[in-house]
Design a protein around this motif. Structure first.
Motif, PDB file in Angstrom:
ATOM      1  N   PRO A 249       0.845  -1.196   0.000  1.00 34.89           N
ATOM      2  CA  PRO A 249       0.000   0.000   0.000  1.00 34.89           C
ATOM      3  C   PRO A 249       0.880   1.245   0.000  1.00 34.89           C
ATOM      4  O   PRO A 249       2.073   1.191   0.323  1.00 34.89           O
ATOM      5  CB  PRO A 249      -0.804  -0.117   1.294  1.00 34.89           C
ATOM      6  N   LEU A 250       0.290   2.373  -0.370  1.00 37.45           N
ATOM      7  CA  LEU A 250       1.041   3.607  -0.540  1.00 37.45           C
ATOM      8  C   LEU A 250       1.877   3.966   0.683  1.00 37.45           C
ATOM      9  O   LEU A 250       3.048   4.332   0.565  1.00 37.45           O
ATOM     10  CB  LEU A 250       0.075   4.754  -0.877  1.00 37.45           C
ATOM     11  N   GLU A 251       1.302   3.885   1.872  1.00 32.88           N
ATOM     12  CA  GLU A 251       2.017   4.313   3.068  1.00 32.88           C
ATOM     13  C   GLU A 251       3.245   3.451   3.337  1.00 32.88           C
ATOM     14  O   GLU A 251       4.244   3.942   3.855  1.00 32.88           O
ATOM     15  CB  GLU A 251       1.079   4.323   4.280  1.00 32.88           C
ATOM     16  N   GLU A 252       3.205   2.187   2.967  1.00 35.69           N
ATOM     17  CA  GLU A 252       4.395   1.341   3.113  1.00 35.69           C
ATOM     18  C   GLU A 252       5.453   1.716   2.078  1.00 35.69           C
ATOM     19  O   GLU A 252       6.652   1.680   2.373  1.00 35.69           O
ATOM     20  CB  GLU A 252       4.023  -0.134   2.983  1.00 35.69           C
ATOM     21  N   ARG A 253       5.016   2.049   0.865  1.00 39.64           N
ATOM     22  CA  ARG A 253       5.987   2.440  -0.162  1.00 39.64           C
ATOM     23  C   ARG A 253       6.756   3.688   0.245  1.00 39.64           C
ATOM     24  O   ARG A 253       7.928   3.852  -0.121  1.00 39.64           O
ATOM     25  CB  ARG A 253       5.277   2.686  -1.507  1.00 39.64           C
ATOM     26  N   ARG A 254       6.134   4.571   0.997  1.00 37.55           N
ATOM     27  CA  ARG A 254       6.812   5.797   1.417  1.00 37.55           C
ATOM     28  C   ARG A 254       8.038   5.507   2.285  1.00 37.55           C
ATOM     29  O   ARG A 254       8.938   6.349   2.384  1.00 37.55           O
ATOM     30  CB  ARG A 254       5.848   6.698   2.190  1.00 37.55           C
ATOM     31  N   ASP A 255       8.081   4.334   2.894  1.00 40.36           N
ATOM     32  CA  ASP A 255       9.181   3.991   3.798  1.00 40.36           C
ATOM     33  C   ASP A 255      10.253   3.129   3.149  1.00 40.36           C
ATOM     34  O   ASP A 255      11.201   2.703   3.814  1.00 40.36           O
ATOM     35  CB  ASP A 255       8.631   3.251   5.029  1.00 40.36           C
ATOM     36  N   VAL A 256      10.126   2.862   1.857  1.00 38.23           N
ATOM     37  CA  VAL A 256      11.103   2.006   1.173  1.00 38.23           C
ATOM     38  C   VAL A 256      12.451   2.723   1.101  1.00 38.23           C
ATOM     39  O   VAL A 256      12.534   3.875   0.661  1.00 38.23           O
ATOM     40  CB  VAL A 256      10.606   1.633  -0.239  1.00 38.23           C
ATOM     41  N   LYS A 257      13.506   2.047   1.508  1.00 36.27           N
ATOM     42  CA  LYS A 257      14.847   2.623   1.475  1.00 36.27           C
ATOM     43  C   LYS A 257      15.269   2.914   0.031  1.00 36.27           C
ATOM     44  O   LYS A 257      15.161   2.058  -0.840  1.00 36.27           O
ATOM     45  CB  LYS A 257      15.845   1.663   2.124  1.00 36.27           C
ATOM     46  N   GLY A 258      15.729   4.135  -0.199  1.00 37.49           N
ATOM     47  CA  GLY A 258      16.163   4.543  -1.535  1.00 37.49           C
ATOM     48  C   GLY A 258      15.100   5.291  -2.318  1.00 37.49           C
ATOM     49  O   GLY A 258      15.398   5.864  -3.367  1.00 37.49           O
ATOM     50  N   LEU A 259      13.866   5.292  -1.823  1.00 37.00           N
ATOM     51  CA  LEU A 259      12.761   5.954  -2.525  1.00 37.00           C
ATOM     52  C   LEU A 259      12.346   7.199  -1.763  1.00 37.00           C
ATOM     53  O   LEU A 259      12.029   7.124  -0.567  1.00 37.00           O
ATOM     54  CB  LEU A 259      11.565   5.003  -2.652  1.00 37.00           C
ATOM     55  N   HIS A 260      12.345   8.346  -2.442  1.00 39.70           N
ATOM     56  CA  HIS A 260      11.833   9.566  -1.820  1.00 39.70           C
ATOM     57  C   HIS A 260      10.345   9.370  -1.545  1.00 39.70           C
ATOM     58  O   HIS A 260       9.600   8.932  -2.425  1.00 39.70           O
ATOM     59  CB  HIS A 260      12.049  10.757  -2.754  1.00 39.70           C
ATOM     60  N   PRO A 261       9.886   9.680  -0.335  1.00 41.85           N
ATOM     61  CA  PRO A 261       8.470   9.433  -0.004  1.00 41.85           C
ATOM     62  C   PRO A 261       7.486  10.069  -0.974  1.00 41.85           C
ATOM     63  O   PRO A 261       6.419   9.489  -1.240  1.00 41.85           O
ATOM     64  CB  PRO A 261       8.336  10.047   1.400  1.00 41.85           C
ATOM     65  N   ASP A 262       7.831  11.239  -1.541  1.00 42.18           N
ATOM     66  CA  ASP A 262       6.905  11.914  -2.444  1.00 42.18           C
ATOM     67  C   ASP A 262       6.827  11.241  -3.811  1.00 42.18           C
ATOM     68  O   ASP A 262       5.941  11.564  -4.608  1.00 42.18           O
ATOM     69  CB  ASP A 262       7.302  13.376  -2.612  1.00 42.18           C
ATOM     70  N   ARG A 263       7.744  10.325  -4.104  1.00 41.35           N
ATOM     71  CA  ARG A 263       7.658   9.562  -5.356  1.00 41.35           C
ATOM     72  C   ARG A 263       6.816   8.293  -5.194  1.00 41.35           C
ATOM     73  O   ARG A 263       6.490   7.635  -6.191  1.00 41.35           O
ATOM     74  CB  ARG A 263       9.055   9.179  -5.855  1.00 41.35           C
ATOM     75  N   ALA A 264       6.472   7.948  -3.963  1.00 39.50           N
ATOM     76  CA  ALA A 264       5.747   6.703  -3.721  1.00 39.50           C
ATOM     77  C   ALA A 264       4.435   6.587  -4.496  1.00 39.50           C
ATOM     78  O   ALA A 264       4.093   5.494  -4.972  1.00 39.50           O
ATOM     79  CB  ALA A 264       5.495   6.533  -2.217  1.00 39.50           C
ATOM     80  N   PRO A 265       3.651   7.694  -4.653  1.00 33.26           N
ATOM     81  CA  PRO A 265       2.366   7.542  -5.356  1.00 33.26           C
ATOM     82  C   PRO A 265       2.487   7.150  -6.825  1.00 33.26           C
ATOM     83  O   PRO A 265       1.549   6.575  -7.383  1.00 33.26           O
ATOM     84  CB  PRO A 265       1.730   8.930  -5.210  1.00 33.26           C
ATOM     85  N   THR A 266       3.626   7.455  -7.463  1.00 33.13           N
ATOM     86  CA  THR A 266       3.736   7.239  -8.910  1.00 33.13           C
ATOM     87  C   THR A 266       4.831   6.255  -9.306  1.00 33.13           C
ATOM     88  O   THR A 266       4.980   5.959 -10.492  1.00 33.13           O
ATOM     89  CB  THR A 266       3.995   8.575  -9.631  1.00 33.13           C
ATOM     90  N   ILE A 267       5.574   5.730  -8.351  1.00 28.69           N
ATOM     91  CA  ILE A 267       6.725   4.895  -8.695  1.00 28.69           C
ATOM     92  C   ILE A 267       6.317   3.567  -9.312  1.00 28.69           C
ATOM     93  O   ILE A 267       7.052   3.009 -10.144  1.00 28.69           O
ATOM     94  CB  ILE A 267       7.626   4.660  -7.458  1.00 28.69           C
ATOM     95  N   VAL A 268       5.157   3.023  -8.952  1.00 27.71           N
ATOM     96  CA  VAL A 268       4.751   1.732  -9.526  1.00 27.71           C
ATOM     97  C   VAL A 268       4.554   1.868 -11.035  1.00 27.71           C
ATOM     98  O   VAL A 268       5.057   1.057 -11.816  1.00 27.71           O
ATOM     99  CB  VAL A 268       3.477   1.194  -8.850  1.00 27.71           C
ATOM    100  N   ALA A 269       3.838   2.896 -11.446  1.00 26.27           N
ATOM    101  CA  ALA A 269       3.642   3.111 -12.890  1.00 26.27           C
ATOM    102  C   ALA A 269       4.973   3.353 -13.578  1.00 26.27           C
ATOM    103  O   ALA A 269       5.232   2.833 -14.669  1.00 26.27           O
ATOM    104  CB  ALA A 269       2.696   4.275 -13.125  1.00 26.27           C
ATOM    105  N   GLY A 270       5.841   4.143 -12.948  1.00 24.85           N
ATOM    106  CA  GLY A 270       7.153   4.388 -13.535  1.00 24.85           C
ATOM    107  C   GLY A 270       7.950   3.110 -13.683  1.00 24.85           C
ATOM    108  O   GLY A 270       8.616   2.884 -14.711  1.00 24.85           O
TER     109      GLY A 270
END
Length: 300
Positions: A249-270
């Protein structure tokens, strides 16, 4: 035809380049040097200017406020460094938005930043120049630039004018809004997104791929790269990281090491766009570069 290098004196003054993109607003202050550029300052702010543009055709007031705030901060940096020239380019969101011209006028009047909305073709040319400048490599190379609202593919040999380029209506923000409506995304949503990417990637032959912009650098960082520039990101790693991110889910993606939290909403599509691009091109990896349209605009 070889790319013409600009004539630059040894005492060249710094130039500031601002890229007003669909997802980020970025600054590069650099000194041109022998057809390449030397970085002095570099800043990135995730401003999400293109959020909602695909559906409404307009830039939102909140998004324009975020960009204006970033430009105000960048203007302070530019004045402190003493850059003698400001080059500002605006890409997909500004191209597509009905109120884009009015926002450009506001930025010019308020901050003295005269942003030029460039075509997808010009965006591709400048990105290729920036990504390949100074490389001693004669392989047929495709540069993949995944933005928030568009993705550019540019094919050529470093040091030469590109022989092919195309700008597609495919981006991490645009395709998140078009395809990914669940949190986390459903399998059928991911499949529809992947199918659209495969249908969009141009049918070209390349010996090597260079992936630029935030999706590629983020995946490299998540993959454990100590230095993202020049990192070889394998297709297998893209598949693995993309699947991991899509399962969260989005909130877990925000905590992924190496990923800026503000990129979490769109990183899957990217990640899907990059993965399917590498696959469709028949390659097993892409080289990640942090040099892109900012460096191309500064060098040219």
């Amino acid at each position: 035809m070889r790319l013409v290098k600009p004539c630059v004196s040894v005492n060249a003054m710094p130039v500031a380049v601002i890229d007003i993109g669909t997802n980020t607003t970025r600054l590069l202050v650099a000194e041109p040097e022998d057809g390449d550029v030397v970085e002095l300052e570099r800043r990135t702010t995730i401003t999400s200017l293109g959020k909602g543009v695909d559906a409404t055709g307009r830039l939102s007031d909140e998004a324009m406020d975020r960009v204006a705030e970033a430009i105000a901060a960048y203007r302070e940096v530019i004045d402190r460094v003493g850059a003698e020239r400001i080059v500002a380019v605006a890409t997909s969101a500004m191209r597509d938005a009905e109120n884009g011209p009015a926002f450009r006028d506001y930025l010019k009047e308020k901050y003295g930043v005269d942003a030029r909305t460039i075509s997808g073709d010009e965006e591709a040319r400048l990105t290729f120049l920036g990504a390949t400048a100074g490389r001693n490599d004669d392989r047929e190379t495709v540069v993949i630039d995944i933005g928030g609202g568009s993705t550019e593919y540019v094919l050529g040999r470093p040091g030469h004018d590109p022989g092919f380029h195309t700008s597609t209506q495919m981006g991490s923000v645009r395709h998140t809004e078009r395809f990914l409506h669940s949190d986390p995304p459903k399998r059928k949503e991911l499949q529809a997104l992947a199918d659209d990417v495969r249908a969009t990637v141009p049918d070209v032959h390349a010996e090597h791929a260079i992936a630029v912009a935030g999706t590629a650098t983020s995946l490299a960082a998540i993959d454990g790269a100590e230095e993202v520039h020049g990192y070889l990101l394998s297709l297998a790693s893209c598949e693995r990281i993309g699947a991991m991110l899509a399962a969260m889910p989005l909130e877990e993606r925000r905590d992924v090491k190496g990923l800026h939290p503000d990129r979490a909403p769109t990183i899957v599509a990217g990640a899907v766009i990059l993965t399917e691009s590498i696959r469709a091109l028949g390659l097993d990896h892409a080289e990640v570069s942090d040099r892109d349209i900012l460096h191309g605009a500064a060098a040219s």
